[in-house]
Design an enzyme around this catalytic site. Structure first.
Site, PDB file in Angstrom:
ATOM      1  N   GLY A   1       0.786  -1.244   0.000  1.00 51.17           N
ATOM      2  CA  GLY A   1       0.000   0.000   0.000  1.00 51.17           C
ATOM      3  C   GLY A   1       0.808   1.280   0.000  1.00 51.17           C
TER       4      GLY A   1
ATOM      5  N   GLU B   1       4.527   4.360   5.850  1.00 50.78           N
ATOM      6  CA  GLU B   1       3.289   3.562   5.865  1.00 50.78           C
ATOM      7  C   GLU B   1       2.182   4.291   5.118  1.00 50.78           C
ATOM      8  OE1 GLU B   1       1.630   1.085   5.955  1.00 50.78           O
ATOM      9  OE2 GLU B   1       1.735  -0.126   7.757  1.00 50.78           O
ATOM     10  N   ASP B   2       1.231   3.515   4.621  1.00 53.64           N
ATOM     11  CA  ASP B   2       0.084   4.117   3.954  1.00 53.64           C
ATOM     12  C   ASP B   2      -0.958   4.597   4.961  1.00 53.64           C
ATOM     13  OD1 ASP B   2      -0.514   1.509   4.721  1.00 53.64           O
ATOM     14  OD2 ASP B   2      -1.319   0.881   2.789  1.00 53.64           O
TER      15      ASP B   2
ATOM     16  N   ASP C   1      -4.180   2.217  11.432  1.00 49.32           N
ATOM     17  CA  ASP C   1      -5.567   1.938  11.777  1.00 49.32           C
ATOM     18  C   ASP C   1      -5.593   1.545  13.261  1.00 49.32           C
ATOM     19  OD1 ASP C   1      -8.298   1.431  11.072  1.00 49.32           O
ATOM     20  OD2 ASP C   1      -7.860  -0.678  10.750  1.00 49.32           O
TER      21      ASP C   1
ATOM     22  N   GLY D   1      -3.095   0.210  14.759  1.00 44.63           N
ATOM     23  CA  GLY D   1      -1.728   0.475  15.217  1.00 44.63           C
ATOM     24  C   GLY D   1      -0.918  -0.798  15.424  1.00 44.63           C
TER      25      GLY D   1
ATOM     26  N   LEU E   1       2.219  -1.357  12.891  1.00 41.89           N
ATOM     27  CA  LEU E   1       3.365  -0.477  13.158  1.00 41.89           C
ATOM     28  C   LEU E   1       4.001  -0.762  14.509  1.00 41.89           C
ATOM     29  CD1 LEU E   1       2.461   3.030  11.735  1.00 41.89           C
ATOM     30  CD2 LEU E   1       4.367   1.549  11.111  1.00 41.89           C
TER      31      LEU E   1
ATOM     32  N   LYS F   1      -6.353   6.772  11.113  1.00 46.59           N
ATOM     33  CA  LYS F   1      -7.747   6.734  11.596  1.00 46.59           C
ATOM     34  C   LYS F   1      -7.669   6.727  13.113  1.00 46.59           C
ATOM     35  CE  LYS F   1      -9.612   3.755   7.909  1.00 46.59           C
ATOM     36  NZ  LYS F   1     -10.067   2.376   7.647  1.00 46.59           N
TER      37      LYS F   1
ATOM     38  N   PHE G   1     -13.744   2.877   5.200  1.00 48.08           N
ATOM     39  CA  PHE G   1     -12.804   2.078   4.419  1.00 48.08           C
ATOM     40  C   PHE G   1     -12.415   2.834   3.152  1.00 48.08           C
ATOM     41  CE2 PHE G   1     -11.127  -1.163   1.666  1.00 48.08           C
ATOM     42  CZ  PHE G   1     -10.278  -1.830   2.550  1.00 48.08           C
TER      43      PHE G   1
ATOM     44  N   ASP H   1      -5.755  -0.657  -1.292  1.00 46.65           N
ATOM     45  CA  ASP H   1      -6.591  -1.549  -2.088  1.00 46.65           C
ATOM     46  C   ASP H   1      -7.786  -2.081  -1.320  1.00 46.65           C
ATOM     47  OD1 ASP H   1      -5.024  -3.260  -0.320  1.00 46.65           O
ATOM     48  OD2 ASP H   1      -5.805  -4.924  -1.502  1.00 46.65           O
TER      49      ASP H   1
ATOM     50  N   ARG I   1      -5.708   0.373  -6.340  1.00 50.28           N
ATOM     51  CA  ARG I   1      -4.442   0.990  -5.929  1.00 50.28           C
ATOM     52  C   ARG I   1      -4.039   2.115  -6.877  1.00 50.28           C
ATOM     53  NH1 ARG I   1      -2.139  -2.290  -1.983  1.00 50.28           N
ATOM     54  NH2 ARG I   1      -2.372  -4.534  -2.203  1.00 50.28           N
TER      55      ARG I   1
HETATM   56  P1  IMP Z   1      -3.318  -1.712  11.596  1.00 49.34           P
HETATM   57  O1  IMP Z   1      -2.376  -2.775  12.016  1.00 49.34           O
HETATM   58  O2  IMP Z   1      -4.723  -1.981  12.074  1.00 49.34           O
HETATM   59  O3  IMP Z   1      -2.869  -0.308  11.927  1.00 49.34           O
HETATM   60  O4  IMP Z   1      -3.463  -1.894  10.046  1.00 49.34           O
HETATM   61  C1  IMP Z   1      -2.909  -1.113   9.101  1.00 49.34           C
HETATM   62  C2  IMP Z   1      -3.064  -1.802   7.770  1.00 49.34           C
HETATM   63  O5  IMP Z   1      -4.416  -2.177   7.501  1.00 49.34           O
HETATM   64  C3  IMP Z   1      -2.681  -0.838   6.669  1.00 49.34           C
HETATM   65  O6  IMP Z   1      -1.302  -0.907   6.393  1.00 49.34           O
HETATM   66  C4  IMP Z   1      -3.553  -1.303   5.514  1.00 49.34           C
HETATM   67  O7  IMP Z   1      -2.904  -2.336   4.814  1.00 49.34           O
HETATM   68  C5  IMP Z   1      -4.778  -1.862   6.171  1.00 49.34           C
HETATM   69  N1  IMP Z   1      -5.902  -0.884   6.204  1.00 49.34           N
HETATM   70  C6  IMP Z   1      -6.420  -0.293   7.303  1.00 49.34           C
HETATM   71  N2  IMP Z   1      -7.438   0.519   6.988  1.00 49.34           N
HETATM   72  C7  IMP Z   1      -7.561   0.461   5.638  1.00 49.34           C
HETATM   73  C8  IMP Z   1      -8.450   1.107   4.682  1.00 49.34           C
HETATM   74  O8  IMP Z   1      -9.333   1.930   5.011  1.00 49.34           O
HETATM   75  N3  IMP Z   1      -8.259   0.784   3.383  1.00 49.34           N
HETATM   76  C9  IMP Z   1      -7.290  -0.086   2.965  1.00 49.34           C
HETATM   77  N4  IMP Z   1      -6.457  -0.720   3.820  1.00 49.34           N
HETATM   78  C10 IMP Z   1      -6.584  -0.447   5.139  1.00 49.34           C
HETATM   79 MG    MG Z   2      -0.303  -1.690   4.835  1.00 52.56          MG
END
Ligand code: IMP
Ligand code: MG
Length: 182
Positions: A45, A100-101, A104, A106, A109, A132, A153, A160, A166
């Protein structure tokens, strides 16, 4: 305005992305003045963000990639992350910037940070294009955030849904009927 039939709403336009990324690149370049940081992008991403960010930066830098995947929906909040592709080189003594993209919950990361800190980099910082905040389950120190967005989302600009969208040049909210039930 450019749009797409599967997109309900554009959250961040192409112009907004370009302007914000130039500002991020200026701030990041200032922070690494005199250093040659390693930009570590998390596949897939972050690729679009990385390529725009690196061309907007004024300090020389190297790039490398890691790929991760979480262990599926049931264990998502456990924070167990699987490494699908590791870095090509050791990072001991390097100034590493994770690119990072989106952050969410966390968990991704948080896990990556622990893993990389154990490899003894000179410094470890994080830039995430999107965040977010309302979804956060673990507190991760993010040095630069492009945009804070609501709990929707989103796809586009590298992000994606099932490997699609993408290539969209903006960040948009995917129409709910396209992923409802999954
Ligand atoms: P975390 O571990 O919950 O912070 O997840 C982060 C990962 O979830 C990101 O690197 C994305 O790959 C995916 N992700 C979270 N929210 C979205 C979204 O709204 N659209 C697409 N991918 C998302
Ligand atoms: Mg990701």
């Amino acid at each position: 305005m450019v749009t797409h039939p599967d997109i309900a709403e554009i959250l961040v336009s192409e112009d907004q992305l370009e302007q914000r990324i130039q500002k991020l690149a200026d701030d990041i370049s200032a922070a690494y003045e005199g250093e040659i940081p390693l930009l570590l992008a998390v596949l897939k991403g972050s690729v679009v963000f990385l390529t725009d960010l690196m061309r907007a930066m004024s300090v020389p830098h190297a790039i490398d990639f890691m790929a991760t995947s979480s262990y599926g929906a049931a264990t998502e909040s456990s924070g167990v992350v699987r490494i699908l592709k590791d870095l090509d080189e050791p990072i001991s003594g390097l100034h590493v910037l994770i690119v990072e993209d989106i952050i969410d919950s966390g968990h991704t990361l948080d896990y990556l940070r622990g893993l990389l800190l154990a490899r003894d980099p000179a410094s470890l910082r994080i830039v995430s294009l999107l965040s977010k905040p309302s979804r956060r389950e673990v507190d991760v120190p993010v040095d630069w955030i492009g945009f804070e967005i609501p709990d929707k989302f989103v796809v586009g600009y590298g992000l994606d849904y099932d490997e699609r969208y993408r290539d969209l040049p903006f960040i948009g909210v995917l129409k709910e009927e396209l992923y409802a039930g999954s």
